[in-house]
Design a protein around this motif. Structure first.
Motif, short mmCIF file in Angstrom:
data_model
loop_
_atom_site.label_atom_id
_atom_site.label_comp_id
_atom_site.label_asym_id
_atom_site.label_seq_id
_atom_site.Cartn_x
_atom_site.Cartn_y
_atom_site.Cartn_z
N GLY A 1 -8.73 -46.29 11.28
CA GLY A 1 -7.41 -46.12 10.68
C GLY A 1 -6.68 -47.40 10.34
N ARG B 1 -6.33 -46.35 6.71
CA ARG B 1 -4.95 -46.82 6.84
C ARG B 1 -4.01 -45.94 6.01
NH1 ARG B 1 -2.25 -52.82 6.82
NH2 ARG B 1 -0.09 -52.12 6.55
N ALA C 1 -3.48 -42.78 7.94
CA ALA C 1 -2.63 -42.99 9.11
C ALA C 1 -1.16 -43.12 8.69
CB ALA C 1 -3.08 -44.24 9.87
N VAL D 1 -4.07 -45.08 15.82
CA VAL D 1 -4.80 -45.84 14.82
C VAL D 1 -6.01 -46.49 15.49
CG1 VAL D 1 -4.69 -47.74 13.15
CG2 VAL D 1 -2.67 -46.28 13.53
N THR E 1 -1.06 -51.93 10.71
CA THR E 1 -0.91 -50.52 10.34
C THR E 1 0.12 -49.84 11.23
OG1 THR E 1 -3.23 -50.45 9.62
CG2 THR E 1 -2.14 -48.35 10.00
#
Length: 251
Positions: free
Chosen positions: A14, A20, A23, A35, A47
């Motif tokens: 993630g 990403r 997420a 994540v 992120t």
């Protein structure tokens, strides 16, 4: 409140690319997002920060996939932050080296299946005791398992073909618990993983754009928005399906 407020999601891989985008989208929809990352801690922290700055909640969990004990290690890291799960997105994967059958090695083959097939299988198996009834499992597959054959990616496509079978079979198994299981199958998407052959190659970009009737290369958000739908209550009557997310490239 967002449509996923009060729910917890885990997105493997993630921290970058499609993962990403997924997420961040689930975070915007109200989910608390775990994540997952393998090695790039900085990307995972970025992120998490992006989700939090947008008003969401997130935390990072580290576990290298494709090695013995990977599923147990990931869930141990997850359990330190959360006591249950509502949405599992099996996104992490590798395409490995682009080699046809004649040049494929056992080492590369085993690594591809360890990351792309074995890891999500056992992550899901161990995750079922954490996944609440009415939950969602979303597997990221590929358009290469339906109608497109690329000899240089034969082993990669095989790993995702196994994931497709896993998806439909698991959907039947978990239906009594109200858990839906679906696969999303991207085509060519502009991510760091594809940068080497796509972004810096005008001819590859043009050819990839022309494959889709929509006339462009896919973006991570194109995939994350589909995943967000499958994670929501709006998708409650869809399970065991392989969703073409190639922008019509298979037409």
């Amino acid at each position: 409140m967002g449509v996923l407020t009060g729910r917890t999601a885990l997105v493997t891989g993630g921290s970058r690319g499609i993962g990403r985008a997924i997420a961040e989208r689930l975070g915007r929809d109200g989910a608390r997002v775990a994540v997952h990352y393998g090695r790039d801690e900085a990307a995972a922290k970025d992120t998490v920060t992006a989700i939090e700055e947008a008003g969401g909640r997130a935390f990072a969990v580290q576990a290298e996939l494709g090695v013995p004990g990977d599923a147990a290690a990931l869930w141990s890291a997850f359990d330190a932050h959360a006591d249950g799960l509502d949405i599992l997105v099996n996104n992490a994967g590798t395409s490995g080296r682009r080699e046809p059958l004649a040049r494929a090695t056992e080492e590369d083959f085993d690594h591809l299946f360890a990351v792309n097939t074995k890891a999500p299988f056992f992550l899901t198996r161990l995750g079922l005791e954490r996944l609440r009834d009415g939950g969602r499992i979303i597997n990221v597959s590929t358009g290469l398992t339906h109608g497109v054959a690329m000899p240089d990616l034969i082993a990669y496509a095989m790993t995702k073909g196994a994931l497709d079978v896993f998806t439909s079979t698991l959907a039947k198994d978990l239906g009594p618990r109200g858990i839906t299981v679906n696969a999303v199958a991207p085509g060519v998407v502009d991510t760091d993983m594809n940068a080497g052959w796509l972004r810096d190659n005008p001819e590859a970009w043009r050819t990839s754009s022309e494959i889709s009737p929509l006339g462009r290369v896919g973006e991570p958000r194109d995939i994350s928005d589909i995943v967000a739908f499958l994670a929501s209550d709006d998708s409650r009557w869809i399970t065991g399906q392989w969703l073409d997310a190639t922008g019509g490239a298979l037409l």
